[in-house]
Scaffold this motif. Structure first.
Motif, PDB file in Angstrom:
ATOM      1  N   ALA A 178      69.516 -42.531  49.652  1.00 18.45           N
ATOM      2  CA  ALA A 178      68.129 -42.990  49.689  1.00 18.45           C
ATOM      3  C   ALA A 178      67.758 -43.713  48.393  1.00 18.45           C
ATOM      4  CB  ALA A 178      67.184 -41.822  49.941  1.00 18.45           C
ATOM      5  N   VAL A 179      68.265 -43.229  47.270  1.00 20.85           N
ATOM      6  CA  VAL A 179      68.010 -43.892  45.983  1.00 20.85           C
ATOM      7  C   VAL A 179      68.670 -45.268  45.965  1.00 20.85           C
ATOM      8  CG1 VAL A 179      68.504 -43.803  43.503  1.00 20.85           C
ATOM      9  CG2 VAL A 179      67.652 -41.765  44.683  1.00 20.85           C
ATOM     10  N   ILE A 180      69.885 -45.366  46.468  1.00 11.14           N
ATOM     11  CA  ILE A 180      70.577 -46.662  46.534  1.00 11.14           C
ATOM     12  C   ILE A 180      69.774 -47.635  47.383  1.00 11.14           C
ATOM     13  CG2 ILE A 180      72.614 -47.847  47.484  1.00 11.14           C
ATOM     14  CD1 ILE A 180      74.236 -45.358  46.544  1.00 11.14           C
ATOM     15  N   SER A 181      69.277 -47.168  48.508  1.00 12.56           N
ATOM     16  CA  SER A 181      68.462 -48.017  49.379  1.00 12.56           C
ATOM     17  C   SER A 181      67.199 -48.475  48.655  1.00 12.56           C
ATOM     18  CB  SER A 181      68.097 -47.257  50.658  1.00 12.56           C
ATOM     19  OG  SER A 181      67.263 -48.025  51.478  1.00 12.56           O
ATOM     20  N   ALA A 182      66.540 -47.543  47.975  1.00  8.00           N
ATOM     21  CA  ALA A 182      65.312 -47.883  47.246  1.00  8.00           C
ATOM     22  C   ALA A 182      65.596 -48.845  46.094  1.00  8.00           C
ATOM     23  CB  ALA A 182      64.648 -46.612  46.727  1.00  8.00           C
ATOM     24  N   LEU A 183      66.676 -48.617  45.369  1.00  6.88           N
ATOM     25  CA  LEU A 183      67.032 -49.520  44.269  1.00  6.88           C
ATOM     26  C   LEU A 183      67.331 -50.920  44.781  1.00  6.88           C
ATOM     27  CD1 LEU A 183      69.290 -47.230  42.046  1.00  6.88           C
ATOM     28  CD2 LEU A 183      67.056 -48.201  41.439  1.00  6.88           C
ATOM     29  N   PHE A 184      68.019 -50.994  45.889  1.00  9.45           N
ATOM     30  CA  PHE A 184      68.326 -52.302  46.456  1.00  9.45           C
ATOM     31  C   PHE A 184      67.045 -53.015  46.897  1.00  9.45           C
ATOM     32  CE2 PHE A 184      69.793 -55.304  49.667  1.00  9.45           C
ATOM     33  CZ  PHE A 184      70.796 -55.950  48.963  1.00  9.45           C
ATOM     34  N   ASP A 185      66.143 -52.264  47.522  1.00  6.86           N
ATOM     35  CA  ASP A 185      64.873 -52.872  47.939  1.00  6.86           C
ATOM     36  C   ASP A 185      64.077 -53.382  46.746  1.00  6.86           C
ATOM     37  OD1 ASP A 185      65.418 -52.422  50.586  1.00  6.86           O
ATOM     38  OD2 ASP A 185      64.126 -50.645  50.755  1.00  6.86           O
ATOM     39  N   THR A 186      64.012 -52.581  45.682  1.00  3.70           N
ATOM     40  CA  THR A 186      63.251 -53.026  44.508  1.00  3.70           C
ATOM     41  C   THR A 186      63.961 -54.170  43.791  1.00  3.70           C
ATOM     42  OG1 THR A 186      64.252 -51.286  43.148  1.00  3.70           O
ATOM     43  CG2 THR A 186      62.110 -50.819  44.145  1.00  3.70           C
ATOM     44  N   TRP A 187      65.272 -54.199  43.847  1.00  3.11           N
ATOM     45  CA  TRP A 187      66.007 -55.312  43.239  1.00  3.11           C
ATOM     46  C   TRP A 187      65.735 -56.614  44.003  1.00  3.11           C
ATOM     47  CZ3 TRP A 187      70.459 -57.854  45.380  1.00  3.11           C
ATOM     48  CH2 TRP A 187      71.022 -58.796  44.536  1.00  3.11           C
TER      49      TRP A 187
ATOM     50  N   TYR B 168      67.720 -62.635  52.306  1.00  4.73           N
ATOM     51  CA  TYR B 168      67.097 -61.371  51.927  1.00  4.73           C
ATOM     52  C   TYR B 168      67.070 -60.401  53.100  1.00  4.73           C
ATOM     53  CZ  TYR B 168      63.247 -58.101  51.258  1.00  4.73           C
ATOM     54  OH  TYR B 168      62.485 -56.971  51.216  1.00  4.73           O
ATOM     55  N   SER B 169      66.617 -60.874  54.249  1.00  2.00           N
ATOM     56  CA  SER B 169      66.496 -59.985  55.401  1.00  2.00           C
ATOM     57  C   SER B 169      67.872 -59.543  55.917  1.00  2.00           C
ATOM     58  CB  SER B 169      65.689 -60.643  56.511  1.00  2.00           C
ATOM     59  OG  SER B 169      66.333 -61.798  56.973  1.00  2.00           O
ATOM     60  N   ILE B 170      68.867 -60.403  55.830  1.00 10.52           N
ATOM     61  CA  ILE B 170      70.216 -60.029  56.263  1.00 10.52           C
ATOM     62  C   ILE B 170      70.799 -58.975  55.324  1.00 10.52           C
ATOM     63  CG2 ILE B 170      72.586 -60.860  56.545  1.00 10.52           C
ATOM     64  CD1 ILE B 170      71.339 -63.538  57.488  1.00 10.52           C
ATOM     65  N   LEU B 171      70.663 -59.193  54.015  1.00  6.99           N
ATOM     66  CA  LEU B 171      71.157 -58.209  53.039  1.00  6.99           C
ATOM     67  C   LEU B 171      70.429 -56.874  53.199  1.00  6.99           C
ATOM     68  CD1 LEU B 171      71.572 -60.318  49.782  1.00  6.99           C
ATOM     69  CD2 LEU B 171      73.366 -59.163  51.065  1.00  6.99           C
ATOM     70  N   LYS B 172      69.126 -56.931  53.371  1.00  2.00           N
ATOM     71  CA  LYS B 172      68.340 -55.705  53.548  1.00  2.00           C
ATOM     72  C   LYS B 172      68.781 -54.957  54.799  1.00  2.00           C
ATOM     73  CE  LYS B 172      63.677 -53.853  53.739  1.00  2.00           C
ATOM     74  NZ  LYS B 172      64.222 -52.548  53.476  1.00  2.00           N
ATOM     75  N   MET B 173      69.026 -55.688  55.895  1.00  2.00           N
ATOM     76  CA  MET B 173      69.456 -55.059  57.132  1.00  2.00           C
ATOM     77  C   MET B 173      70.810 -54.369  56.950  1.00  2.00           C
ATOM     78  SD  MET B 173      70.347 -56.717  60.817  1.00  2.00           S
ATOM     79  CE  MET B 173      71.861 -57.403  60.184  1.00  2.00           C
ATOM     80  N   ILE B 174      71.744 -55.029  56.274  1.00  2.00           N
ATOM     81  CA  ILE B 174      73.075 -54.458  56.055  1.00  2.00           C
ATOM     82  C   ILE B 174      73.001 -53.211  55.182  1.00  2.00           C
ATOM     83  CG2 ILE B 174      75.313 -54.872  54.946  1.00  2.00           C
ATOM     84  CD1 ILE B 174      75.008 -57.822  55.881  1.00  2.00           C
ATOM     85  N   ILE B 175      72.278 -53.288  54.072  1.00  2.00           N
ATOM     86  CA  ILE B 175      72.146 -52.139  53.168  1.00  2.00           C
ATOM     87  C   ILE B 175      71.402 -50.999  53.853  1.00  2.00           C
ATOM     88  CG2 ILE B 175      71.121 -51.313  51.002  1.00  2.00           C
ATOM     89  CD1 ILE B 175      73.654 -53.003  50.645  1.00  2.00           C
ATOM     90  N   ASP B 176      70.323 -51.319  54.570  1.00  2.00           N
ATOM     91  CA  ASP B 176      69.575 -50.276  55.282  1.00  2.00           C
ATOM     92  C   ASP B 176      70.446 -49.596  56.332  1.00  2.00           C
ATOM     93  OD1 ASP B 176      67.297 -50.597  53.803  1.00  2.00           O
ATOM     94  OD2 ASP B 176      66.218 -51.767  55.313  1.00  2.00           O
TER      95      ASP B 176
END
Length: 181
Positions: A75-84, A3-11
């Motif tokens: 920013a929407v893509i980032s938010a959608l990924f975080d909520t997903w 989770y943290s690796i995916l979040k870091m890459i997307i962010d």
């Protein structure tokens, strides 16, 4: 951990692209002329999204609104990924995370530009990139310079702008988060 690796890459990806879209818009707003290498980098990073968006969103008032729309979409893509990733889809959360991302990109982008300007003023104030960064910071620093003159040959406007940006970031972040909860 995944989770943290995916979040870091997307962010990282959305922040770099969102920042590039916002920088492209800022360059146009202040009518700055970037050095050729920087201009090529920004255009290569952003043209893939800006050119198709321009067909649907034409520029008005002399501004390229497609750049702002592209930054909001990042920013929407980032938010959608975080909520997903947390498995919690709510429109209110997505809107607030989008606003928070945009706010952070703008504020931290200006903070970065202020740091770059401060470094150039110490190292090489006549570098071609230094004048470009000064042009980008002018809308932020000129109002402060009107109220606070240089003291002993030192310009404190950069430091004051940096602190004001931090205060704005904290206040708005707290307002957004308090409305979210």
């Amino acid at each position: 951990m995944l989770y943290s690796i995916l979040k870091m890459i997307i962010d990282a990806a959305t922040t770099i692209l969102g920042g590039a879209f916002l920088l492209r818009f800022l360059i146009q707003v202040v009518r700055a002329r970037p050095p050729m290498r920087i201009a090529n980098l920004i255009f290569q990073l952003t043209d893939w999204a800006i050119k198709p968006l321009r067909k649907a969103i034409p520029g008005k008032g002399g501004y390229d609104w497609a750049s702002i729309v592209a930054a909001v979409l990042m920013a929407v893509i980032s938010a959608l990924f975080d909520t997903w990733l947390i498995n919690y889809f709510a429109v209110k959360v997505i809107v607030f995370l989008t606003a928070l991302s945009l706010l952070h990109w703008i504020i931290y982008g200006f903070m970065g530009l202020l740091v770059i300007e401060a470094v150039f003023s110490w190292v090489n104030p006549f570098a071609p990139v230094a004048s470009f960064v000064r042009e980008l910071n002018a809308p932020l620093l000129n109002p402060i310079r009107r109220f606070i003159p240089t003291l002993g040959g030192f310009d404190f406007s950069t430091l004051i702008a940096f602190f004001l940006l931090q205060i704005i970031s904290r206040v708005v972040t707290n307002l957004i988060l308090s409305n979210l909860i």
